[in-house]
Design an enzyme around this catalytic site. Structure first.
Site, PDB file in Angstrom:
ATOM      1  N   ASP A  53       0.821  -1.203   0.000  1.00  0.00           N
ATOM      2  CA  ASP A  53       0.000   0.000   0.000  1.00  0.00           C
ATOM      3  C   ASP A  53       0.860   1.261   0.000  1.00  0.00           C
ATOM      4  O   ASP A  53       1.888   1.314   0.675  1.00  0.00           O
ATOM      5  CB  ASP A  53      -0.855  -0.040   1.277  1.00  0.00           C
ATOM      6  N   GLU A  59       1.414  -0.393  -5.049  1.00  0.00           N
ATOM      7  CA  GLU A  59       0.417   0.639  -5.302  1.00  0.00           C
ATOM      8  C   GLU A  59       1.170   1.964  -5.346  1.00  0.00           C
ATOM      9  O   GLU A  59       1.473   2.557  -4.308  1.00  0.00           O
ATOM     10  CB  GLU A  59      -0.642   0.685  -4.200  1.00  0.00           C
TER      11      GLU A  59
HETATM   12  C1  BGC Z   1      -5.588   2.456   0.010  1.00  0.00           C
HETATM   13  C2  BGC Z   1      -6.747   3.231   0.563  1.00  0.00           C
HETATM   14  C3  BGC Z   1      -6.348   3.812   1.906  1.00  0.00           C
HETATM   15  C4  BGC Z   1      -5.027   4.579   1.812  1.00  0.00           C
HETATM   16  C5  BGC Z   1      -4.485   4.926   3.142  1.00  0.00           C
HETATM   17  C6  BGC Z   1      -4.547   3.567  -0.135  1.00  0.00           C
HETATM   18  O1  BGC Z   1      -3.644   3.484  -1.013  1.00  0.00           O
HETATM   19  O2  BGC Z   1      -5.866   1.820  -1.194  1.00  0.00           O
HETATM   20  O3  BGC Z   1      -7.902   2.476   0.645  1.00  0.00           O
HETATM   21  O4  BGC Z   1      -7.345   4.667   2.365  1.00  0.00           O
HETATM   22  O5  BGC Z   1      -4.070   3.821   1.154  1.00  0.00           O
HETATM   23  O6  BGC Z   1      -4.106   3.761   3.792  1.00  0.00           O
END
Ligand code: BGC
Length: 550
Positions: A204, A246
């Site tokens: 993430d 991501e």
């Molecule tokens: C996730 C989100 C989240 C954010 C903060 C993002 O990249 O996909 O759903 O709110 O990270 O953790």
């Protein structure tokens, strides 16, 4: 980890993104759980998915749906126990399905013991695990991501009387990656879950780990360096496991996360995603061709993850202002449909549930270079509920049947963690796995067939190169995928009206063309331009067969 097989398995795979909470409730408490997910593995297998991506399932106060972790080593009790998790993973493996999970590195919940300790006093040993300052103007060049809810990346801590740094919600303090203990602890978290059987992670928010004055604090060399260390550890201790990034960035910055095949195995193709919708709205193939050219080449042992929608808003951070205006105009007519710099809607409602468009979009992401990643429920054209807060409108219970609560749970409806979709145009009584499985012409069954075709051609579609063909009509997109001796021609009409084009295929004079789903053989390719007429929003996937039968 699922043993055996090719280390490049992810290049031929289809991924399925699943929130445990929303999938299936096995104990009638109104909340999905691991045992429920295990019960539905045969369904996931039946739609041909090779790898499940689990959204965060760790202990959390759920102020950001689990991306606010209060304990990295335990499971949210609502979802079950560690044993339930392990059983789920081994049952998935028994069916040949791999499992990756979200790994939230950048920040924790303010309820995490690490942060509670850190804020308890300025000389607490955990103090330096977070980023503190007396000056809220520090790192002032850094953008705010959640612009609808935050006005600064700094939040005041009344306990220890300093500001702490957070790139997302203020209840999510960022960890301080300059501290070697933090870097080591996260390696331990990774090992802990890989030891429990995972096949890798969706990492993430990767661009934001480090901070440096005078920069945007995104994509810093230190951040890349740390991911290279993680990758080295994984290659050494858990070969075959993958890291999917991501990194919602412009093409050059996004590509950098592949490193020299020594960083991420995969990365979401964020640059492509909005441009698919722009191309559709503008009835023009150019945005797709242009962005694919910018996002290729990438190292051979890496791959893009291609997606249309996910659990977040459809992000429009990395497009021009004109492009964002167009997207809002076309796809988010009501203010409620917007969130931050994005659109909080599911795929089917985005395109007014137009079956032609839905097929076209899926055929695109199943045939462009990369591995498709599908969001649960999109295979049954699930609707959304923009009246629920934050991004909850796209996270409603999976629709299994036309029974009570869409077959998701036997709890009283009031006990559900979220209402099911009952809007007449998307009502769960029609849009559910059971009904759509029984209707041969349903979108779900079309999806299943396309995945079978994709698997039959997984090498050319998963690993092949791409060559765009010149089309005289801008609404027609055409490309050839090539892998060793295999070739596939893909043609799409992005327009609202029928269109035609003549493609120069003369170098394949004498070759045969066979439509993939029906196996219908088309006229052989000759010297003259090959003529295609196409209804609105239609596509062809054609196997190209050499005259000698190769
Ligand atoms: C996730 C989100 C989240 C954010 C903060 C993002 O990249 O996909 O759903 O709110 O990270 O953790």
């Amino acid at each position: 980890m699922l043993s055996g097989g090719d280390e490049l398995w992810f290049r031929d795979a289809s991924f399925y993104e699943v929130p445990v909470r929303s999938f299936f409730d096995s104990n009638d408490d109104g909340i999905g759980d691991f045992n429920g997910l295990t019960m539905k593995l045969d369904y996931i297998k039946s739609i041909g998915m090779d790898c499940i991506w689990l959204l965060p399932f760790y202990k959390s106060p759920l102020k950001d749906d689990g991306y606010d972790i209060s304990d990295y080593y335990s499971i949210l009790p609502d979802y079950g126990t560690v044993e339930d998790f392990e059983r789920f993973v081994s049952e998935a493996h028994a069916r040949g399905i791999r499992v990756i999970a979200d790994l939230v590195l950048n920040h924790v919940s303010d309820q995490n013991e690490w942060f509670k300790e850190a804020r308890s006093s300025r000389d607490n040993p955990k103090r330096d695990w977070f980023v503190w300052s007396d000056d809220p103007d520090k790192y002032k060049d850094v953008r705010i991501i959640f612009i609808d809810s935050e006005t600064s990346n700094w939040a005041w801590d009344p306990v220890s009387k300093q500001y702490y740094w957070h790139r997302f919600y203020s209840h999510q303090p960022d960890l301080n990656y300059d501290n070697p203990e933090v870097r080591e602890e996260m390696m331990n978290v990774i090992r802990y879950w890989l030891d429990k059987g995972l096949d890798g992670f969706r990492c993430d928010a990767v661009p934001y780990l480090f901070e440096r004055e005078g920069t945007s604090c995104e994509n810093l060399p230190e951040t890349h360096q740390y991911f290279k260390e993680i990758r080295k550890m994984i290659d050494r201790e858990y070969p075959g496991c993958i890291l999917l990034a991501e990194a919602n960035q412009w093409p050059a910055d996004a590509k950098a996360y592949f490193g020299n095949q020594d960083e991420f195995h995969m990365n979401f193709n964020f640059p492509l995603m909005p441009r698919v919708f722009i191309a559709l709205a503008e009835e023009d193939a150019f945005p797709i061709v242009n962005i694919i050219k910018q996002t290729l080449p990438i190292p051979e042992k890496c791959d893009w993850g291609l997606f249309l929608r996910n659990h977040d808003e459809l992000t429009l951070e990395m497009v021009t202002d004109e492009e964002r205006d167009l997207m809002f105009r076309e796809y988010a007519k009501l203010p409620k449909m917007r969130l931050n710099l994005g659109i909080r809607r599911r795929l089917a409602p985005l395109v007014d549930n137009d079956r032609y468009v839905l097929e076209l979009l899926h055929a695109l992401i199943m045939s462009l270079p990369g591995s498709p990643i599908f969001y649960y429920g999109d295979e049954i054209n699930m609707g959304d509920n923009v009246y629920l807060g934050d991004r909850n409108g796209v996270r409603t219970p999976m629709q299994w049947s036309y029974d009570r609560n869409a077959g998701f749970s036997r709890a009283d409806s009031e006990a559900l963690f979220s209402p099911v979709i009952t809007n007449p145009n998307y009502h769960y009584e029609s849009f559910n796995v059971d009904s759509m499985s029984r209707l041969p012409t349903s979108f779900l069954n079309w999806f299943r067939r396309m995945i079978v075709v994709r698997k039959q051609n997984s090498q050319v579609l998963g690993r092949g190169s791409i060559r765009f063909l010149k089309s005289e009509d801008k609404q027609i997109l055409a490309y050839i995928r090539e892998y060793q001796e295999q070739r596939m021609l893909c043609v799409f009409n992005l327009g609202r009206k029928p269109g035609f084009t003549r493609l120069d295929l003369s170098e394949f004079n004498g070759w045969h063309l066979r439509e993939t789903i029906s196996s219908v053989r088309f006229p052989d390719i000759g010297e003259l331009p090959y003529f295609f007429t196409m209804p609105r929003h239609s596509y062809f996937w054609m196997i190209m067969e050499a005259p000698n039968g190769t």
